[in-house]
Design a protein around this motif. Structure first.
Motif, PDB file in Angstrom:
ATOM      1  N   THR A 144       0.836  -1.203   0.000  1.00  0.00           N
ATOM      2  CA  THR A 144       0.000   0.000   0.000  1.00  0.00           C
ATOM      3  C   THR A 144       0.867   1.248   0.000  1.00  0.00           C
ATOM      4  O   THR A 144       0.568   2.234  -0.680  1.00  0.00           O
ATOM      5  CB  THR A 144      -0.931   0.004   1.225  1.00  0.00           C
ATOM      6  OG1 THR A 144      -1.668  -1.207   1.263  1.00  0.00           O
ATOM      7  CG2 THR A 144      -1.897   1.175   1.170  1.00  0.00           C
ATOM      8  N   TYR A 173      -4.561   8.567   1.241  1.00  0.00           N
ATOM      9  CA  TYR A 173      -5.317   7.311   1.263  1.00  0.00           C
ATOM     10  C   TYR A 173      -6.758   7.533   1.712  1.00  0.00           C
ATOM     11  O   TYR A 173      -7.693   6.953   1.166  1.00  0.00           O
ATOM     12  CB  TYR A 173      -4.613   6.323   2.182  1.00  0.00           C
ATOM     13  CG  TYR A 173      -5.052   4.887   2.017  1.00  0.00           C
ATOM     14  CD1 TYR A 173      -5.142   4.304   0.769  1.00  0.00           C
ATOM     15  CD2 TYR A 173      -5.366   4.108   3.125  1.00  0.00           C
ATOM     16  CE1 TYR A 173      -5.531   2.986   0.606  1.00  0.00           C
ATOM     17  CE2 TYR A 173      -5.760   2.783   2.989  1.00  0.00           C
ATOM     18  CZ  TYR A 173      -5.844   2.231   1.722  1.00  0.00           C
ATOM     19  OH  TYR A 173      -6.231   0.923   1.571  1.00  0.00           O
ATOM     20  N   GLY A 176      -8.593   9.407  -1.156  1.00  0.00           N
ATOM     21  CA  GLY A 176      -8.798   8.599  -2.346  1.00  0.00           C
ATOM     22  C   GLY A 176      -8.657   9.422  -3.609  1.00  0.00           C
ATOM     23  O   GLY A 176      -8.046  10.494  -3.616  1.00  0.00           O
ATOM     24  N   THR A 180     -14.578  13.651  -2.343  1.00  0.00           N
ATOM     25  CA  THR A 180     -14.829  13.208  -0.977  1.00  0.00           C
ATOM     26  C   THR A 180     -15.010  14.412  -0.073  1.00  0.00           C
ATOM     27  O   THR A 180     -14.227  15.364  -0.136  1.00  0.00           O
ATOM     28  CB  THR A 180     -13.645  12.358  -0.445  1.00  0.00           C
ATOM     29  OG1 THR A 180     -13.434  11.253  -1.319  1.00  0.00           O
ATOM     30  CG2 THR A 180     -13.927  11.850   0.953  1.00  0.00           C
ATOM     31  N   ASP A 190     -16.878   6.050   5.626  1.00  0.00           N
ATOM     32  CA  ASP A 190     -16.470   5.267   4.459  1.00  0.00           C
ATOM     33  C   ASP A 190     -14.956   5.334   4.252  1.00  0.00           C
ATOM     34  O   ASP A 190     -14.313   4.323   3.940  1.00  0.00           O
ATOM     35  CB  ASP A 190     -17.173   5.767   3.202  1.00  0.00           C
ATOM     36  CG  ASP A 190     -18.657   5.398   3.157  1.00  0.00           C
ATOM     37  OD1 ASP A 190     -19.072   4.513   3.938  1.00  0.00           O
ATOM     38  OD2 ASP A 190     -19.388   6.005   2.353  1.00  0.00           O
ATOM     39  N   ALA A 191     -14.396   6.536   4.423  1.00  0.00           N
ATOM     40  CA  ALA A 191     -12.951   6.693   4.260  1.00  0.00           C
ATOM     41  C   ALA A 191     -12.189   5.911   5.316  1.00  0.00           C
ATOM     42  O   ALA A 191     -11.154   5.285   5.023  1.00  0.00           O
ATOM     43  CB  ALA A 191     -12.583   8.178   4.322  1.00  0.00           C
ATOM     44  N   TYR A 193     -13.226   3.241   6.785  1.00  0.00           N
ATOM     45  CA  TYR A 193     -13.373   1.816   6.490  1.00  0.00           C
ATOM     46  C   TYR A 193     -12.414   1.394   5.378  1.00  0.00           C
ATOM     47  O   TYR A 193     -11.899   0.269   5.387  1.00  0.00           O
ATOM     48  CB  TYR A 193     -14.812   1.504   6.096  1.00  0.00           C
ATOM     49  CG  TYR A 193     -15.102   0.021   6.020  1.00  0.00           C
ATOM     50  CD1 TYR A 193     -15.346  -0.706   7.185  1.00  0.00           C
ATOM     51  CD2 TYR A 193     -15.124  -0.644   4.806  1.00  0.00           C
ATOM     52  CE1 TYR A 193     -15.603  -2.071   7.135  1.00  0.00           C
ATOM     53  CE2 TYR A 193     -15.384  -2.006   4.735  1.00  0.00           C
ATOM     54  CZ  TYR A 193     -15.615  -2.717   5.906  1.00  0.00           C
ATOM     55  OH  TYR A 193     -15.854  -4.063   5.844  1.00  0.00           O
ATOM     56  N   ARG A 194     -12.167   2.300   4.419  1.00  0.00           N
ATOM     57  CA  ARG A 194     -11.169   1.990   3.388  1.00  0.00           C
ATOM     58  C   ARG A 194      -9.792   1.805   4.023  1.00  0.00           C
ATOM     59  O   ARG A 194      -8.988   0.986   3.575  1.00  0.00           O
ATOM     60  CB  ARG A 194     -11.093   3.119   2.349  1.00  0.00           C
ATOM     61  CG  ARG A 194     -12.258   3.199   1.406  1.00  0.00           C
ATOM     62  CD  ARG A 194     -11.926   4.047   0.178  1.00  0.00           C
ATOM     63  NE  ARG A 194     -11.518   5.403   0.514  1.00  0.00           N
ATOM     64  CZ  ARG A 194     -12.350   6.416   0.653  1.00  0.00           C
ATOM     65  NH1 ARG A 194     -13.652   6.227   0.505  1.00  0.00           N
ATOM     66  NH2 ARG A 194     -11.898   7.623   0.942  1.00  0.00           N
ATOM     67  N   TYR A 195      -9.537   2.582   5.058  1.00  0.00           N
ATOM     68  CA  TYR A 195      -8.237   2.515   5.726  1.00  0.00           C
ATOM     69  C   TYR A 195      -8.082   1.192   6.469  1.00  0.00           C
ATOM     70  O   TYR A 195      -6.998   0.596   6.507  1.00  0.00           O
ATOM     71  CB  TYR A 195      -8.101   3.689   6.701  1.00  0.00           C
ATOM     72  CG  TYR A 195      -6.676   4.076   7.005  1.00  0.00           C
ATOM     73  CD1 TYR A 195      -6.057   5.111   6.313  1.00  0.00           C
ATOM     74  CD2 TYR A 195      -5.939   3.421   7.989  1.00  0.00           C
ATOM     75  CE1 TYR A 195      -4.754   5.485   6.587  1.00  0.00           C
ATOM     76  CE2 TYR A 195      -4.634   3.781   8.263  1.00  0.00           C
ATOM     77  CZ  TYR A 195      -4.043   4.818   7.564  1.00  0.00           C
ATOM     78  OH  TYR A 195      -2.748   5.172   7.827  1.00  0.00           O
ATOM     79  N   HIS A 197     -10.659  -2.304   7.194  1.00  0.00           N
ATOM     80  CA  HIS A 197     -11.977  -2.918   7.008  1.00  0.00           C
ATOM     81  C   HIS A 197     -12.491  -3.534   8.306  1.00  0.00           C
ATOM     82  O   HIS A 197     -12.655  -4.746   8.437  1.00  0.00           O
ATOM     83  CB  HIS A 197     -11.914  -3.983   5.919  1.00  0.00           C
ATOM     84  CG  HIS A 197     -11.581  -3.453   4.564  1.00  0.00           C
ATOM     85  ND1 HIS A 197     -11.817  -2.149   4.192  1.00  0.00           N
ATOM     86  CD2 HIS A 197     -11.025  -4.045   3.478  1.00  0.00           C
ATOM     87  CE1 HIS A 197     -11.437  -1.969   2.943  1.00  0.00           C
ATOM     88  NE2 HIS A 197     -10.941  -3.109   2.485  1.00  0.00           N
TER      89      HIS A 197
END
Length: 413
Positions: A144, A173, A176, A180, A190-191, A193-195, A197
């Motif tokens: 990553t 990150y 994105g 946003t 949501d951001a 959760y992307r970081y 899960h």
């Protein structure tokens, strides 16, 4: 005489329609608290620098602030102090913070397991030639990091073990590649959760962010003491542009200290870069992810504003009680001479301590004035946009004394 009025920014409606128009905020100017318990000063500065650079890192991302980066830092490494680590003055973390081997194994008594990720970096970052491990104060997996890593401190190396570089990468990150708005709670979650899960992770970090958002920040020149969240960001953005020439109809995309054309005949470039009164406050709040419309009149007509009535009624003299009701970040609107009941034609931002920043007219630069010394005598109330759970306001007072030489064409901007 002029007929001022004021309103207060109400709570949440504007947060979900953020504008990225003010993407030119300088990465060198940022709003952070003087100190935060548990966050080393060098780490706190890195969070602020990275958040301020969001407009450059991800132009379509709004609402990034130091607290968001700090929320990640707290959860991932206790701000670079996990297991006795610390950051030196350059932001390098020693000893390096390296996570468990991502070998698919069990990591705790509950039976939780980790992903199985074979080595991707030859042990360069995580010192493990067999399995990848999360590294640094923001706990990036090496693969990553190769995609999102940043050289935030400009030393020519993107190092996940440097808090500045890691904070910049975290901003990238989280933002994105699409549009946003991190002031919208759903988009922020949501951001997060992307970081990572994990719903539990998201809630933990979100709670940290809310706690940090409540801490007052220090802003440029010490203005806006006690402001926090979006108001603090807007004040920091606006006050760094004191001295920039006013340009009627200016979009305020990147305020410059000089203009190409004469003050009375600005060029297209001048109108792109520099500000008039309404675009100054519009772009200041856009930096915080809060959307205001373009002109003074349309801003004032926004239906998500909470009115603040003057103590002695509309049209009365502005009193100390009226000033005491204002908070840093409130917007202050003015009506034109000889137009009682007409829409306002001028706007500024309250900084606290009786002071207001505004872009006055084509013969003057963006400036900070003392409302007690320079205000007019007819106060009509206050108000402004909703900023989460914090109410902020706007006020209109007599414009005559504030801007005695306003051009008629300066009105409605």
């Amino acid at each position: 005489m002029k007929w001022p009025f004021a309103r207060r920014l109400a709570a949440a409606a504007l947060l979900v329609t953020a504008s990225a128009a003010c993407a030119s905020a300088s990465a060198g100017t940022y709003a952070i608290p003087d100190q935060v318990e548990g966050i080393p000063d060098v780490v706190l500065r890195a969070y602020g620098q990275a958040a301020a650079a969001a407009a450059e890192i991800a132009p379509d991302c709004t609402g990034m602030r130091w607290s968001v980066v700090a929320g990640i830092g707290q959860e991932e490494s206790h701000h670079g102090t996990l297991n006795g680590a610390s950051a030196d003055t350059a932001g390098d973390i020693t000893p390096p913070i390296i996570g468990v081997a991502l070998d698919g194994g069990v990591i705790n008594d509950r039976g939780d397991t980790v992903q199985a990720i074979s080595d991707t970096d030859g042990g360069r970052y995580d010192r493990d030639p067999k399995w990848d491990r999360a590294v640094g104060p923001m706990q990036f997996i090496p693969a990553t990091w190769e995609t999102w890593g940043k050289d935030g401190n400009g030393d020519g190396v993107a190092d996940p073990h440097n808090i500045v570089d890691a904070a910049y990468a975290a901003v990238a990150y989280l933002c994105g590649t699409g549009k946003t708005n991190l002031n919208d709670p759903a988009q922020l979650r949501d951001a997060l959760y992307r970081y990572n899960h994990s719903s539990a992770y998201v809630e933990n970090v979100y709670n940290h962010i809310q706690e940090y958002d409540a801490i007052p920040v220090a802003t440029a020149g010490g203005y806006g003491a006690g402001a926090s969240g979006a108001a603090a960001t807007a004040i920091a953005w606006a006050t760094q542009h004191v001295g920039s020439p006013y340009v009627w109809g200016g979009q305020c995309m990147d305020p410059l200290k000089t203009i190409e054309g004469p003050r009375g005949s600005p060029t297209a470039k001048d109108r792109y870069h520099n500000c008039d009164c309404s675009s100054l406050v519009q772009q200041a709040y856009a930096a915080a992810g809060v959307s205001l419309t373009r002109t003074t009149t349309t801003q004032f007509a926004q239906d998500d504003l909470l009115a603040i009535e003057p103590v002695n009624g509309r049209g009365s003299a502005l009193t100390d009680q009226d000033l005491a009701a204002l908070q840093p970040g409130d917007l202050i609107y003015f009506a034109s001479e000889g137009a009682p009941g007409a829409p306002p034609t001028h706007v500024g931002m309250y900084l606290g301590n009786r002071q207001m920043i505004h872009a006055p007219n084509s013969r003057r630069d963006i400036e900070i004035i003392d409302l007690k010394a320079d205000r007019g005598g007819y106060y009509m109330g206050g108000g402004g946009p909703l900023l989460g759970h914090q109410a902020r306001g706007r006020v209109i007072v007599d414009e005559t004394i504030l801007s005695p030489a306003l051009d008629p064409r300066d009105d409605t901007r």
